[in-house]
Scaffold this motif. Structure first.
Motif, PDB file in Angstrom:
ATOM      1  N   ALA A   1       1.262  -1.388   0.062  1.00 62.37           N
ATOM      2  CA  ALA A   1      -0.122  -0.423   0.395  1.00 62.37           C
ATOM      3  C   ALA A   1       0.955   0.934   0.290  1.00 62.37           C
ATOM      4  O   ALA A   1       0.921   2.446  -0.488  1.00 62.37           O
ATOM      5  CB  ALA A   1      -0.961   0.319   1.157  1.00 62.37           C
TER       6      ALA A   1
ATOM      7  N   VAL B   1       2.647   1.954  -2.999  1.00 61.37           N
ATOM      8  CA  VAL B   1       1.633   2.123  -4.358  1.00 61.37           C
ATOM      9  C   VAL B   1       1.263   2.975  -3.774  1.00 61.37           C
ATOM     10  O   VAL B   1       1.149   4.141  -5.243  1.00 61.37           O
ATOM     11  CB  VAL B   1       0.473   1.430  -3.873  1.00 61.37           C
ATOM     12  N   ASN B   2       1.242   3.903  -2.924  1.00 59.25           N
ATOM     13  CA  ASN B   2       0.781   5.498  -2.525  1.00 59.25           C
ATOM     14  C   ASN B   2       1.600   6.544  -3.330  1.00 59.25           C
ATOM     15  O   ASN B   2       1.585   7.092  -3.777  1.00 59.25           O
ATOM     16  CB  ASN B   2      -0.090   5.339  -1.240  1.00 59.25           C
TER      17      ASN B   2
ATOM     18  N   LEU C   1      -4.767  -8.228  -9.434  1.00 56.80           N
ATOM     19  CA  LEU C   1      -6.465  -7.858  -9.586  1.00 56.80           C
ATOM     20  C   LEU C   1      -7.130  -6.802  -8.659  1.00 56.80           C
ATOM     21  O   LEU C   1      -6.908  -5.287  -8.696  1.00 56.80           O
ATOM     22  CB  LEU C   1      -7.616  -8.149  -9.769  1.00 56.80           C
ATOM     23  N   SER C   2      -6.496  -6.043  -7.555  1.00 53.91           N
ATOM     24  CA  SER C   2      -7.577  -5.336  -6.438  1.00 53.91           C
ATOM     25  C   SER C   2      -6.353  -4.177  -6.620  1.00 53.91           C
ATOM     26  O   SER C   2      -6.569  -3.343  -6.434  1.00 53.91           O
ATOM     27  CB  SER C   2      -6.490  -5.774  -4.709  1.00 53.91           C
ATOM     28  N   VAL C   3      -4.036  -4.277  -6.764  1.00 54.85           N
ATOM     29  CA  VAL C   3      -3.613  -3.327  -7.125  1.00 54.85           C
ATOM     30  C   VAL C   3      -4.170  -2.769  -8.099  1.00 54.85           C
ATOM     31  O   VAL C   3      -4.337  -1.315  -8.574  1.00 54.85           O
ATOM     32  CB  VAL C   3      -2.719  -4.248  -6.251  1.00 54.85           C
TER      33      VAL C   3
ATOM     34  N   ARG D   1      -6.254  -2.265  -9.558  1.00 52.37           N
ATOM     35  CA  ARG D   1      -7.713  -1.673  -9.845  1.00 52.37           C
ATOM     36  C   ARG D   1      -7.320  -0.197  -9.643  1.00 52.37           C
ATOM     37  O   ARG D   1      -8.193   0.969  -9.958  1.00 52.37           O
ATOM     38  CB  ARG D   1      -8.481  -2.591  -9.636  1.00 52.37           C
ATOM     39  N   HIS D   2      -6.828  -0.246  -8.445  1.00 50.66           N
ATOM     40  CA  HIS D   2      -6.342   0.557  -6.795  1.00 50.66           C
ATOM     41  C   HIS D   2      -5.870   1.507  -8.111  1.00 50.66           C
ATOM     42  O   HIS D   2      -5.946   2.969  -7.762  1.00 50.66           O
ATOM     43  CB  HIS D   2      -5.772   0.227  -6.016  1.00 50.66           C
TER      44      HIS D   2
ATOM     45  N   SER E   1     -11.620   3.679  -3.615  1.00 55.57           N
ATOM     46  CA  SER E   1     -10.152   4.397  -3.020  1.00 55.57           C
ATOM     47  C   SER E   1     -10.704   6.144  -3.265  1.00 55.57           C
ATOM     48  O   SER E   1      -9.862   6.415  -2.758  1.00 55.57           O
ATOM     49  CB  SER E   1     -10.024   4.110  -4.191  1.00 55.57           C
TER      50      SER E   1
ATOM     51  N   THR F   1     -13.002  -6.463  -4.395  1.00 60.14           N
ATOM     52  CA  THR F   1     -12.499  -5.673  -3.841  1.00 60.14           C
ATOM     53  C   THR F   1     -11.197  -4.580  -3.924  1.00 60.14           C
ATOM     54  O   THR F   1     -10.811  -5.745  -4.860  1.00 60.14           O
ATOM     55  CB  THR F   1     -13.112  -6.009  -2.297  1.00 60.14           C
TER      56      THR F   1
ATOM     57  N   VAL G   1      -5.956  -1.628  -0.233  1.00 61.68           N
ATOM     58  CA  VAL G   1      -5.128   0.174   0.029  1.00 61.68           C
ATOM     59  C   VAL G   1      -5.882   0.938  -0.335  1.00 61.68           C
ATOM     60  O   VAL G   1      -7.101   0.487  -1.313  1.00 61.68           O
ATOM     61  CB  VAL G   1      -4.032  -0.323  -1.195  1.00 61.68           C
TER      62      VAL G   1
END
Lengths: 383, 312
Positions: free
Chosen positions: A193, A196-197, A217-219, A221-222, A339, B2, B6
């Motif tokens: 996290a 990525v931020n 996939l979650s990362v 998408r974020h 997000s 989901t 993050v």
């Protein structure tokens, strides 16, 4: 229409398979087999797919760490695959890469100053000799590391810190495109996290365009504005993040999305999980027609003979490119993009999220209601 | 599905602006770690002390003895160790102690030069083979195979016999021995270097440097060599002892250094006839030879322990 910075035209990379005493070529592993896309200025294009689908090879082709068998990569209209010598060196400044493994991507015998300063030694005209140390410290600060640690060696840092060093090296030459080859896959979730931020922050500050290759996939998408899904060296589907995640039309994307674990216990048992039969076919001998037809529940005879093109297909509300003869939207599971929501104040650090909490204030559902929900789900199962 | 694992935070979030890095430990390179490890090893200190003494002997033999190695007192031929001649005298009435001291020079020179040349030649060729790969690698690997097929000492004997009449001065003969040992010694180091470069090459930092547009020379110099040198340093140190022994072997066989040059191999050869009646004549040069070889092999062991992280 935003400006295109990087354009892949029908990229192909085949690796020869050699056998026998004479090392004759007996076949080709089709790692990447005709991939085209455009990357716009300042956007993030996520590339997802399972292991061995050619994501990393694609990254290396874009970076020109490997020569493509066919096809070209254009950077701001300039053919990057045909460039050589001086043009090539100049283009290298504009496209940089961040690697997956923070433990092998930094030379263990060099200090941080040498690692981040190396780009300036290779391209001496970017920063004058006297200002390099200051620039390295500036970069360290930019990626959230202590500039006083400039003389340390990589083994004195943690995995997340090393990845920040790798990012600092990647952005040292002020590139326009940063290719991120699974940059967070080797890190644990809380550090993922942070990294990525950091990458989002750098994108805002420096106007970078990312090609973000990942299998999470979650990362993806974020961080992504657009997402491409790869299967056996080809793009199965590409589109805006919302189009691919909420209205996937390719069966492979649907199956992939249905496999993502949902951390909300109230949804347990309610989701529509698609379990594919068999294994991924060998890229040395891919199936005829549609590459997914061997495992697709919608496959017809036409899928075995005709290869579906990646073209605009209706997805319910609009249309986005998908490579399936029978493309139709199917909502795999209820998802919410959180997000944009405000961070939950109950948690000490704002970057660690309460997973699956659709209600940021945490007031909507009481404990009792939650338990009730769970029992219902459970009894549903029994019935 | 989901994506809440993050959550976006503003660019000014605390964990971004607060520099991290843990404690303020001083910078420690892998090399510095290895040196620290060496300094703690008694094996290293013992071998280093022995080697310093031998090197000193080679440079200034007159520090250790005032007797000339070529001062012959025939009437005291084959006398046993005494206060006059500490190690006794040989057939020619030479002082064995003095000759042992003066003999160190040839051995140390051969050891150091052969090691230097094999490291340079073997390291360069091995790196070249691994970095380029393809047919260059194929040719180099086959050439090293060919050298492996010739026994080391046999090859050196053939070479020395072929050049028996040229370069007969002191340094000429040392040069010949060094050349012979280098010709038959580089392939093992080239192979070693090739394999350790092959393990370094797939690392992402090599790719990252390529992606930055670095020249092959820069990649080899600042990334490959520093990371691939370890095993070669260790083996080269151990080999140094072996080369000293090989020099003594060649001299013993009469095709290396020859009298009047003083060398341990020559002394052993001269005294072999008195092996049963006057063993002290062969004991002292053999003892010094063994100690030197042992010292270098011990140093090699200590260096290997220091450079090999798995042994820690």
């Amino acid at each position: 229409m935003p400006e295109v910075v990087l354009k892949a035209n029908d990229l192909v990379k085949h690796y020869p398979v050699k056998a026998g005493v004479l090392r004759r070529t007996v076949g080709q592993v089709k790692a990447v087999d005709g991939v085209s896309f455009e990357l716009y200025k300042g956007e993030t294009l996520g590339i997802v797919g399972e292991s061995g689908c050619g994501k990393s090879t694609l990254g290396r082709l874009l970076m020109r760490l490997e020569e493509p068998t066919a096809g070209t990569v254009e950077f701001e209209g300039q053919d990057w695959t045909a460039a050589s010598g001086r043009t090539m060196r100049k283009l290298r400044r504009d496209i940089q890469i961040v690697f997956q493994d923070p433990y092998t991507s930094l030379n263990p015998r060099m200090t941080v100053a040498d690692i981040i300063g190396e780009p300036f030694e290779i391209h001496p005209d970017v920063v004058p000799k006297g200002g390099r140390r200051a620039r390295v410290q500036e970069l360290l600060e930019l990626v959230g590391l202590n500039p006083e640690h400039i003389n340390r060696y990589p083994h004195q840092f943690s995995g997340g810190q090393r990845q920040r060093i790798g990012i600092a090296r990647g952005i040292a030459l002020n590139p326009k495109v940063l290719i991120c080859d699974e940059p967070v896959s080797a890190l644990d979730v809380s550090v993922q996290a942070q990294v990525v931020n950091l990458m989002e922050k750098l994108q805002d500050e420096l106007g970078l365009a990312y090609v973000f290759i990942a299998h999470d996939l979650s990362v993806v998408r974020h961080i992504s504005d657009r997402v491409g899904v790869m299967y056996l060296g080809k793009l199965a589907e590409i589109g805006e993040e919302d189009e691919v995640y909420s209205r996937p039309t390719h069966p492979y994307t649907q199956a992939l999305l249905s496999a993502v674990p949902v951390p909300d216990p109230t949804l347990r048992g309610k989701r529509d999980q698609i379990v594919l039969q068999g294994d991924v076919p060998s890229p040395a001998n891919p199936p005829s027609g549609c590459r997914f037809h061997t495992r697709c529940w919608k496959a017809q005879d036409v899928c075995k003979t005709d290869e579906p093109q990646l073209e605009l297909r209706a997805d319910g509300t609009g249309e986005h490119p998908s490579a399936c003869h029978f493309a139709e939207p199917r909502q795999v599971v209820e998802t919410t993009d959180v997000s944009g929501l405000a961070p939950d104040t109950r948690f000490a650090t704002p970057d660690v999220a309460d997973v699956g909490d659709e209600n940021p204030a945490g007031t909507g559902v009481t404990e009792d209601e939650r338990r009730l929900d769970d029992t219902t789900t459970e009894s549903d199962h029994l019935r | 599905m989901t994506d809440t694992s993050v959550r976006q935070d503003s660019p000014t979030a605390p964990q971004q602006s607060a520099p991290e890095g843990g404690d303020a430990a001083p910078a420690r390179s892998l090399g510095a770690d290895a040196r620290r490890q060496l300094a703690r090893s008694p094996l290293f200190w013992v071998s280093a002390a022995l080697i310093s003494v031998f090197v000193l002997m080679a440079i200034w033999p007159s520090l250790f003895t005032t007797v000339s190695p070529n001062e012959s007192i025939l009437r005291e031929s084959r006398s046993l160790p005494s206060s006059d001649a500490w190690f006794g005298r040989d057939f020619q009435g030479y002082d064995i102690y003095s000759r042992v001291i003066y003999g160190a020079r040839a051995s140390i020179l051969v050891g150091i030069f052969t090691t230097t040349f094999t490291v340079l030649v073997g390291g360069m060729i091995g790196t070249l083979a691994a970095y380029n790969g393809g047919w260059i690698d194929g040719i180099i690997s086959r050439i090293t195979d060919m050298f492996f097929a010739v026994p080391f000492i046999l090859g050196a004997i053939l070479f020395m016999s072929a050049l028996a009449d040229s370069f007969t001065s002191y340094f000429g003969v040392i040069f010949k021995v060094v050349l012979a040992l280098t010709i038959f010694g580089w392939p093992s180091l080239a192979r070693l270097m090739r394999s350790s470069v092959l393990t370094v090459l797939p690392n992402d930092y090599i790719r990252a440097t390529k992606a930055l547009g670095a020249s092959p020379w820069r990649i080899i110099r600042s990334h490959i060599i520093p990371n691939a040198m370890g095993p070669m340093i260790v083996v080269a140190t151990i080999n140094l002892g072996a080369y000293i022994a090989a020099e003594a072997t060649l001299s013993f066989l009469g095709i290396g250094l020859t009298p009047p040059v003083v060398s341990w191999g020559v002394m052993i050869n001269d005294s072999i006839v008195g092996l049963r009646t006057t063993p002290h004549m062969i004991l002292f040069p053999s003892l010094f030879l063994s100690l030197t070889v042992l010292a270098f092999i011990m140093l090699g062991d200590a260096v290997r322990d220091a450079f090999d992280p798995k042994s820690r």
